[in-house]
Design an enzyme around this catalytic site. Sequence first.
Site, PDB file in Angstrom:
ATOM      1  N   ARG A 165       0.859  -1.184   0.000  1.00 48.32           N
ATOM      2  CA  ARG A 165       0.000   0.000   0.000  1.00 48.32           C
ATOM      3  C   ARG A 165       0.892   1.230   0.000  1.00 48.32           C
ATOM      4  O   ARG A 165       1.853   1.293   0.765  1.00 48.32           O
ATOM      5  CB  ARG A 165      -0.912  -0.011   1.229  1.00 48.32           C
ATOM      6  CG  ARG A 165      -1.936   1.093   1.212  1.00 48.32           C
ATOM      7  CD  ARG A 165      -2.772   1.094   2.467  1.00 48.32           C
ATOM      8  NE  ARG A 165      -2.171   1.900   3.510  1.00 48.32           N
ATOM      9  CZ  ARG A 165      -2.842   2.371   4.571  1.00 48.32           C
ATOM     10  NH1 ARG A 165      -4.130   2.098   4.708  1.00 48.32           N
ATOM     11  NH2 ARG A 165      -2.232   3.081   5.478  1.00 48.32           N
ATOM     12  N   TYR A 177      -3.329  11.099   6.362  1.00 48.88           N
ATOM     13  CA  TYR A 177      -3.604   9.739   6.830  1.00 48.88           C
ATOM     14  C   TYR A 177      -2.615   8.750   6.193  1.00 48.88           C
ATOM     15  O   TYR A 177      -2.374   8.805   4.990  1.00 48.88           O
ATOM     16  CB  TYR A 177      -5.047   9.307   6.488  1.00 48.88           C
ATOM     17  CG  TYR A 177      -5.141   7.816   6.562  1.00 48.88           C
ATOM     18  CD1 TYR A 177      -5.253   7.191   7.800  1.00 48.88           C
ATOM     19  CD2 TYR A 177      -4.967   7.026   5.427  1.00 48.88           C
ATOM     20  CE1 TYR A 177      -5.216   5.820   7.906  1.00 48.88           C
ATOM     21  CE2 TYR A 177      -4.929   5.655   5.523  1.00 48.88           C
ATOM     22  CZ  TYR A 177      -5.059   5.062   6.764  1.00 48.88           C
ATOM     23  OH  TYR A 177      -4.995   3.714   6.870  1.00 48.88           O
ATOM     24  N   ASP A 235      -5.158   3.882  -0.186  1.00 43.99           N
ATOM     25  CA  ASP A 235      -6.337   4.120   0.660  1.00 43.99           C
ATOM     26  C   ASP A 235      -6.707   5.602   0.604  1.00 43.99           C
ATOM     27  O   ASP A 235      -5.930   6.459   1.035  1.00 43.99           O
ATOM     28  CB  ASP A 235      -5.986   3.713   2.106  1.00 43.99           C
ATOM     29  CG  ASP A 235      -7.206   3.680   3.018  1.00 43.99           C
ATOM     30  OD1 ASP A 235      -8.271   4.207   2.611  1.00 43.99           O
ATOM     31  OD2 ASP A 235      -7.103   3.122   4.131  1.00 43.99           O
ATOM     32  N   HIS A 237      -9.170   6.828   2.254  1.00 46.16           N
ATOM     33  CA  HIS A 237      -9.664   7.086   3.617  1.00 46.16           C
ATOM     34  C   HIS A 237     -10.849   8.050   3.669  1.00 46.16           C
ATOM     35  O   HIS A 237     -10.867   9.024   4.445  1.00 46.16           O
ATOM     36  CB  HIS A 237      -8.519   7.566   4.518  1.00 46.16           C
ATOM     37  CG  HIS A 237      -8.546   6.944   5.877  1.00 46.16           C
ATOM     38  ND1 HIS A 237      -8.877   7.622   7.017  1.00 46.16           N
ATOM     39  CD2 HIS A 237      -8.316   5.675   6.275  1.00 46.16           C
ATOM     40  CE1 HIS A 237      -8.829   6.811   8.062  1.00 46.16           C
ATOM     41  NE2 HIS A 237      -8.496   5.611   7.629  1.00 46.16           N
ATOM     42  N   GLU A 261      -8.936   2.140  -2.206  1.00 46.84           N
ATOM     43  CA  GLU A 261      -9.794   1.840  -1.049  1.00 46.84           C
ATOM     44  C   GLU A 261     -10.515   3.081  -0.530  1.00 46.84           C
ATOM     45  O   GLU A 261      -9.939   4.181  -0.542  1.00 46.84           O
ATOM     46  CB  GLU A 261      -8.880   1.266   0.043  1.00 46.84           C
ATOM     47  CG  GLU A 261      -9.582   0.999   1.341  1.00 46.84           C
ATOM     48  CD  GLU A 261      -8.589   0.676   2.458  1.00 46.84           C
ATOM     49  OE1 GLU A 261      -7.411   0.370   2.164  1.00 46.84           O
ATOM     50  OE2 GLU A 261      -8.993   0.752   3.614  1.00 46.84           O
ATOM     51  N   GLU A 287     -14.325  -1.240   5.616  1.00 43.66           N
ATOM     52  CA  GLU A 287     -13.712  -1.417   6.940  1.00 43.66           C
ATOM     53  C   GLU A 287     -14.564  -0.827   8.060  1.00 43.66           C
ATOM     54  O   GLU A 287     -14.469  -1.281   9.189  1.00 43.66           O
ATOM     55  CB  GLU A 287     -12.278  -0.854   6.982  1.00 43.66           C
ATOM     56  CG  GLU A 287     -12.193   0.652   6.876  1.00 43.66           C
ATOM     57  CD  GLU A 287     -10.757   1.180   6.945  1.00 43.66           C
ATOM     58  OE1 GLU A 287      -9.877   0.595   6.300  1.00 43.66           O
ATOM     59  OE2 GLU A 287     -10.548   2.180   7.634  1.00 43.66           O
ATOM     60  N   ARG A 308     -14.034  -5.166   2.495  1.00 45.64           N
ATOM     61  CA  ARG A 308     -12.970  -4.803   3.442  1.00 45.64           C
ATOM     62  C   ARG A 308     -13.317  -5.078   4.908  1.00 45.64           C
ATOM     63  O   ARG A 308     -12.591  -4.640   5.800  1.00 45.64           O
ATOM     64  CB  ARG A 308     -12.671  -3.306   3.301  1.00 45.64           C
ATOM     65  CG  ARG A 308     -11.858  -2.943   2.107  1.00 45.64           C
ATOM     66  CD  ARG A 308     -10.410  -3.284   2.265  1.00 45.64           C
ATOM     67  NE  ARG A 308      -9.727  -2.394   3.198  1.00 45.64           N
ATOM     68  CZ  ARG A 308      -8.736  -2.778   3.978  1.00 45.64           C
ATOM     69  NH1 ARG A 308      -8.322  -4.019   3.984  1.00 45.64           N
ATOM     70  NH2 ARG A 308      -8.149  -1.916   4.776  1.00 45.64           N
ATOM     71  N   GLU A 364      -4.755  -7.469   4.540  1.00 48.18           N
ATOM     72  CA  GLU A 364      -3.936  -6.362   5.057  1.00 48.18           C
ATOM     73  C   GLU A 364      -3.129  -6.838   6.263  1.00 48.18           C
ATOM     74  O   GLU A 364      -3.644  -7.557   7.116  1.00 48.18           O
ATOM     75  CB  GLU A 364      -4.846  -5.204   5.476  1.00 48.18           C
ATOM     76  CG  GLU A 364      -4.074  -4.004   5.999  1.00 48.18           C
ATOM     77  CD  GLU A 364      -4.999  -2.855   6.411  1.00 48.18           C
ATOM     78  OE1 GLU A 364      -6.212  -3.090   6.588  1.00 48.18           O
ATOM     79  OE2 GLU A 364      -4.492  -1.734   6.567  1.00 48.18           O
ATOM     80  N   TRP A 427     -12.245  12.113   8.162  1.00 47.34           N
ATOM     81  CA  TRP A 427     -10.843  11.789   8.426  1.00 47.34           C
ATOM     82  C   TRP A 427     -10.485  10.468   7.767  1.00 47.34           C
ATOM     83  O   TRP A 427     -11.222   9.516   7.808  1.00 47.34           O
ATOM     84  CB  TRP A 427     -10.578  11.698   9.943  1.00 47.34           C
ATOM     85  CG  TRP A 427      -9.142  11.399  10.179  1.00 47.34           C
ATOM     86  CD1 TRP A 427      -8.091  12.277  10.089  1.00 47.34           C
ATOM     87  CD2 TRP A 427      -8.553  10.129  10.500  1.00 47.34           C
ATOM     88  NE1 TRP A 427      -6.905  11.627  10.335  1.00 47.34           N
ATOM     89  CE2 TRP A 427      -7.163  10.299  10.582  1.00 47.34           C
ATOM     90  CE3 TRP A 427      -9.097   8.857  10.725  1.00 47.34           C
ATOM     91  CZ2 TRP A 427      -6.292   9.275  10.879  1.00 47.34           C
ATOM     92  CZ3 TRP A 427      -8.233   7.818  11.014  1.00 47.34           C
ATOM     93  CH2 TRP A 427      -6.831   8.027  11.106  1.00 47.34           C
TER      94      TRP A 427
END
Length: 427
Positions: A165, A177, A235, A237, A261, A287, A308, A364, A427
């Site tokens: 990643r 992030y 990602d 995020h 992601e 996630e 995820r 991951e 975030w």
Amino acid sequence: MSTTPLAEPIAAPAPHERDTIAAAEVLVTSPDRNFVTLRITTGDGLVGLGDATLNGRELAVASYLRDHVVPLLVGRDAQRIEDTWQFLYRSAYWRRGPVTMAAIAAVDTALWDVKARRAGMPLYQLLGGASRGGLLAYGHASGRDVPELLDSVRRHLDEGFRAIRVQTSVPGVRTVYGVASQPTSTGGRYDYEPAQRALVPVEEDWDTRAYLRHVPGVFETVRNEFGPALPLLHDGHHRMRPIEAARLGKALEPYDLFWLEDCTPAENQEALRLVRQHTTTPLAIGEVFNTAWDYQTLLREQLIDYVRGSVTHTGGVTALRKIADQAAVYQIRTGFHGPTDISPVGMAAALHLGLALHNFGIQELMPHSPRTLEVFRTSSTFTGGYLHPGDEPGLGVTYDDEAAAAHPYEPAYLPYARLHDGTVHDW
Ligand code: CS2
Ligand code: MG
């Protein structure tokens, strides 16, 4: 007129003495970060572990378990996993949500651990046996500038990772992030641990336009440096709006990402239609999801490529397996969440499930700290880029009470973000 005899109600047989849940304990410890664990003990002393860690809201789940779930578990049949899941989910009346589903996950995982130990088999055998030799894992490279990032990718390749990643700083944004604040040259690790042991969430800044200008060039450099074969992930995020996510997906197509992601917050599942219309970059989401219903539109309309979720945050092995099976209908694969805020117990459960599922995609891996691994002793291995849960009966994780006692709970919050005009952002 004759009357048809109706079936009499029939109860499940009472549990065998040895299978009765004799004790359920909620364990909170903080070996470098907070973890909440449920330990179930049966009538004959078999022990099962479940992970209930919810980063930044740990004590809410500990209380949910201690005050509302443990009193219901004692005396139940440890063998009846599906029934216990349905009982906890439906009898609460107030369904879903991260706290409830992490609590149910811990019970479910602990009961699978008990059942597999009872059977004398590693859990993956009970789930159907291994579908592969090992689980391809991806690690987290990051850098505050491009040379640092390339260094970090190299270090991960040296550590054996075969999928990476890539997260990068963005000019004009102070903290981003996924970017470690310490370079390896000063002894810091690039593995990113965002939760800060602070009494209030730390404020970070964000600028989506600056990010969109910067990221494609970084991927061009990484691709040129490491060649076409290395699987690269990224990602987002939850930072972009759908049209911005569509633009990034399109801009990254030449660099052949394994996935992009959380390109946009997915509470609004329909937003992914717009992203999908514009890009063939594979998408991974889930996630922060906690039930199958969060995925309903995404799976049915084939708007994502990877699921995820984690065992810990999606209601346990029982629930995540059902989501994975639903995904399989659409050729969607798994990419289970594996940050360090999922304990070695939650990770082990993911490895057993991933090894057994046909539609496993990637796992991951953010390695836990040595201190964490002194509390949670695990049989899992990472070799040649592949994870394996090991062949001990159950999950293959034991909990060291003495080591845990040295690390009491410490309040820790995730950061949050504001735009440069002061607006709170995702975030
Ligand atoms: C992340 C996580 O691993 C990931 O993909 O998005 O690191 C996430 O930020 C943390 O789990 C939050 O607790
Ligand atoms: Mg993520």
